[in-house]
Write an enzyme that holds these catalytic residues in place. Structure first.
Site, PDB file in Angstrom:
ATOM      1  N   GLU A 109       1.933  15.492   4.397  1.00 49.43           N
ATOM      2  CA  GLU A 109       0.881  14.617   3.854  1.00 49.43           C
ATOM      3  C   GLU A 109       1.410  13.893   2.608  1.00 49.43           C
ATOM      4  O   GLU A 109       1.241  12.682   2.450  1.00 49.43           O
ATOM      5  CB  GLU A 109      -0.362  15.444   3.501  1.00 49.43           C
ATOM      6  CG  GLU A 109      -1.504  14.568   3.005  1.00 49.43           C
ATOM      7  CD  GLU A 109      -2.682  15.358   2.445  1.00 49.43           C
ATOM      8  OE1 GLU A 109      -2.495  16.525   2.035  1.00 49.43           O
ATOM      9  OE2 GLU A 109      -3.780  14.794   2.392  1.00 49.43           O
TER      10      GLU A 109
ATOM     11  N   ARG B 209       3.804 -21.183  -7.559  1.00 47.49           N
ATOM     12  CA  ARG B 209       2.944 -21.555  -8.692  1.00 47.49           C
ATOM     13  C   ARG B 209       3.731 -22.350  -9.744  1.00 47.49           C
ATOM     14  O   ARG B 209       4.748 -21.867 -10.264  1.00 47.49           O
ATOM     15  CB  ARG B 209       2.371 -20.282  -9.332  1.00 47.49           C
ATOM     16  CG  ARG B 209       1.670 -20.478 -10.640  1.00 47.49           C
ATOM     17  CD  ARG B 209       0.360 -21.194 -10.480  1.00 47.49           C
ATOM     18  NE  ARG B 209      -0.366 -21.242 -11.753  1.00 47.49           N
ATOM     19  CZ  ARG B 209      -1.405 -22.047 -11.968  1.00 47.49           C
ATOM     20  NH1 ARG B 209      -1.843 -22.842 -11.023  1.00 47.49           N
ATOM     21  NH2 ARG B 209      -2.012 -22.029 -13.140  1.00 47.49           N
TER      22      ARG B 209
ATOM     23  N   GLN C 186      -0.571  -9.200 -13.004  1.00 43.31           N
ATOM     24  CA  GLN C 186      -0.372  -9.999 -14.221  1.00 43.31           C
ATOM     25  C   GLN C 186       0.343 -11.313 -13.886  1.00 43.31           C
ATOM     26  O   GLN C 186      -0.026 -12.378 -14.398  1.00 43.31           O
ATOM     27  CB  GLN C 186       0.453  -9.183 -15.226  1.00 43.31           C
ATOM     28  CG  GLN C 186       0.627  -9.822 -16.594  1.00 43.31           C
ATOM     29  CD  GLN C 186      -0.658  -9.802 -17.428  1.00 43.31           C
ATOM     30  OE1 GLN C 186      -1.572  -9.032 -17.133  1.00 43.31           O
ATOM     31  NE2 GLN C 186      -0.728 -10.646 -18.421  1.00 43.31           N
ATOM     32  N   LEU C 187       1.329 -11.244 -13.017  1.00 45.27           N
ATOM     33  CA  LEU C 187       2.101 -12.448 -12.671  1.00 45.27           C
ATOM     34  C   LEU C 187       1.273 -13.446 -11.850  1.00 45.27           C
ATOM     35  O   LEU C 187       1.635 -14.617 -11.764  1.00 45.27           O
ATOM     36  CB  LEU C 187       3.384 -12.069 -11.916  1.00 45.27           C
ATOM     37  CG  LEU C 187       4.479 -11.423 -12.780  1.00 45.27           C
ATOM     38  CD1 LEU C 187       5.643 -10.968 -11.917  1.00 45.27           C
ATOM     39  CD2 LEU C 187       4.978 -12.376 -13.862  1.00 45.27           C
ATOM     40  N   HIS C 188       0.179 -12.982 -11.259  1.00 45.70           N
ATOM     41  CA  HIS C 188      -0.714 -13.893 -10.537  1.00 45.70           C
ATOM     42  C   HIS C 188      -1.675 -14.607 -11.498  1.00 45.70           C
ATOM     43  O   HIS C 188      -2.449 -15.460 -11.050  1.00 45.70           O
ATOM     44  CB  HIS C 188      -1.541 -13.128  -9.494  1.00 45.70           C
ATOM     45  CG  HIS C 188      -0.845 -12.919  -8.184  1.00 45.70           C
ATOM     46  ND1 HIS C 188       0.212 -12.068  -8.031  1.00 45.70           N
ATOM     47  CD2 HIS C 188      -1.052 -13.468  -6.959  1.00 45.70           C
ATOM     48  CE1 HIS C 188       0.601 -12.079  -6.763  1.00 45.70           C
ATOM     49  NE2 HIS C 188      -0.137 -12.931  -6.102  1.00 45.70           N
ATOM     50  N   GLY C 189      -1.668 -14.214 -12.768  1.00 47.83           N
ATOM     51  CA  GLY C 189      -2.611 -14.822 -13.702  1.00 47.83           C
ATOM     52  C   GLY C 189      -4.041 -14.558 -13.248  1.00 47.83           C
ATOM     53  O   GLY C 189      -4.340 -13.509 -12.676  1.00 47.83           O
TER      54      GLY C 189
ATOM     55  N   GLY D 203      -3.004  16.025  -3.662  1.00 50.66           N
ATOM     56  CA  GLY D 203      -2.518  16.765  -4.845  1.00 50.66           C
ATOM     57  C   GLY D 203      -2.172  15.750  -5.918  1.00 50.66           C
ATOM     58  O   GLY D 203      -1.379  14.844  -5.671  1.00 50.66           O
ATOM     59  N   THR D 204      -2.790  15.888  -7.095  1.00 53.26           N
ATOM     60  CA  THR D 204      -2.554  14.873  -8.138  1.00 53.26           C
ATOM     61  C   THR D 204      -1.094  14.916  -8.607  1.00 53.26           C
ATOM     62  O   THR D 204      -0.384  15.911  -8.400  1.00 53.26           O
ATOM     63  CB  THR D 204      -3.471  15.076  -9.368  1.00 53.26           C
ATOM     64  OG1 THR D 204      -3.087  16.290 -10.027  1.00 53.26           O
ATOM     65  CG2 THR D 204      -4.940  15.117  -8.983  1.00 53.26           C
ATOM     66  N   ASN D 205      -0.692  13.850  -9.258  1.00 54.28           N
ATOM     67  CA  ASN D 205       0.699  13.786  -9.726  1.00 54.28           C
ATOM     68  C   ASN D 205       1.001  14.858 -10.773  1.00 54.28           C
ATOM     69  O   ASN D 205       2.141  15.300 -10.895  1.00 54.28           O
ATOM     70  CB  ASN D 205       0.996  12.377 -10.243  1.00 54.28           C
ATOM     71  CG  ASN D 205       1.134  11.388  -9.093  1.00 54.28           C
ATOM     72  OD1 ASN D 205       0.966  11.767  -7.935  1.00 54.28           O
ATOM     73  ND2 ASN D 205       1.454  10.156  -9.392  1.00 54.28           N
TER      74      ASN D 205
END
Ligand SMILES: Cc1cc2nc3c(=O)[nH]c(=O)nc-3n(C[C@H](O)[C@H](O)[C@H](O)COP(=O)(O)OP(=O)(O)OC[C@H]3O[C@@H](n4cnc5c(N)ncnc54)[C@H](O)[C@@H]3O)c2cc1C
Length: 144
Positions: free
Chosen positions: A7, A33, A101-104, A129-131
């Site tokens: 998993e 862009r 962020q790069l997509h503005g 299972g969390t990190n």
């Protein structure tokens, strides 16, 4: 407990592929862009962000492919699967943030794929299972 490895490996694969796709989507976007008369991909700080993401994604892919290969040979990869799960899902979150962020402003719009990916990726650090738990497993297997 054995099934959990598969998993977690699946979650790592899914996050890795997601990071790779986010990079492709963003590479296309920054090339298309234009701002101030030129594509934003020609701005060196943008190039550096893309280069950093490409590097992290490449590191993730190499490690993941190795873990998959070892898993398929029935080797015990509990520690490595935990490493892949936490590091790759964290990496994918970093990639999602930078890509958005790069997509503005468009990065926030549902019409752009990155908005949905940015929203979806954090759960990969939580489920299976969390990190934090992945790091507990690694430390335990290191005898700590
Ligand atoms: C979309 C989704 C699908 C899911 N699907 C399934 C499923 O199919 N089957 C299933 O069994 N579960 C499923 N889960 C549950 C998931 O595995 C748990 O949400 C996850 O294990 C975290 O448990 P928790 O939510 O109780 O958080 P908590 O255990 O309350 O953790 C909260 C925070 O505390 C940290 N924390 C807790 N204990 C420790 C510790 N000992 N050391 C360090 N930090 C710690 C956690 O890392 C986390 O940051 C799913 C969850 C989601 C969101």
């Amino acid at each position: 407990m054995d099934q959990l490895q598969q998993e977690r490996l699946t979650v790592a694969i899914s996050a890795q592929v997601s990071a790779e796709e986010m990079l492709e989507v963003t590479k296309d976007y920054v090339t298309e862009r234009k701002a101030f008369g030129k594509p934003i991909s020609k701005i060196q700080t943008v190039q550096h962000k893309v280069a950093e993401m490409a590097t992290e994604i490449s590191v993730g892919r190499s490690f993941l492919d190795d873990v998959i290969e070892r898993h398929m040979k029935n080797e015990s990869v509990v520690t490595e699967v935990s490493m892949a799960k936490w590091w790759i899902t964290d990496m994918a979150r970093r990639v999602a943030t930078t890509c958005m962020q790069l997509h503005g402003g468009y990065g926030y719009m549902e019409e752009y794929e990155i908005a949905r990916r940015y929203r979806d990726i954090p759960v990969s650090s939580i489920y299976a299972g969390t990190n934090d738990i992945m790091k507990n497993i690694i430390a335990k297997n290191m005898g700590l």
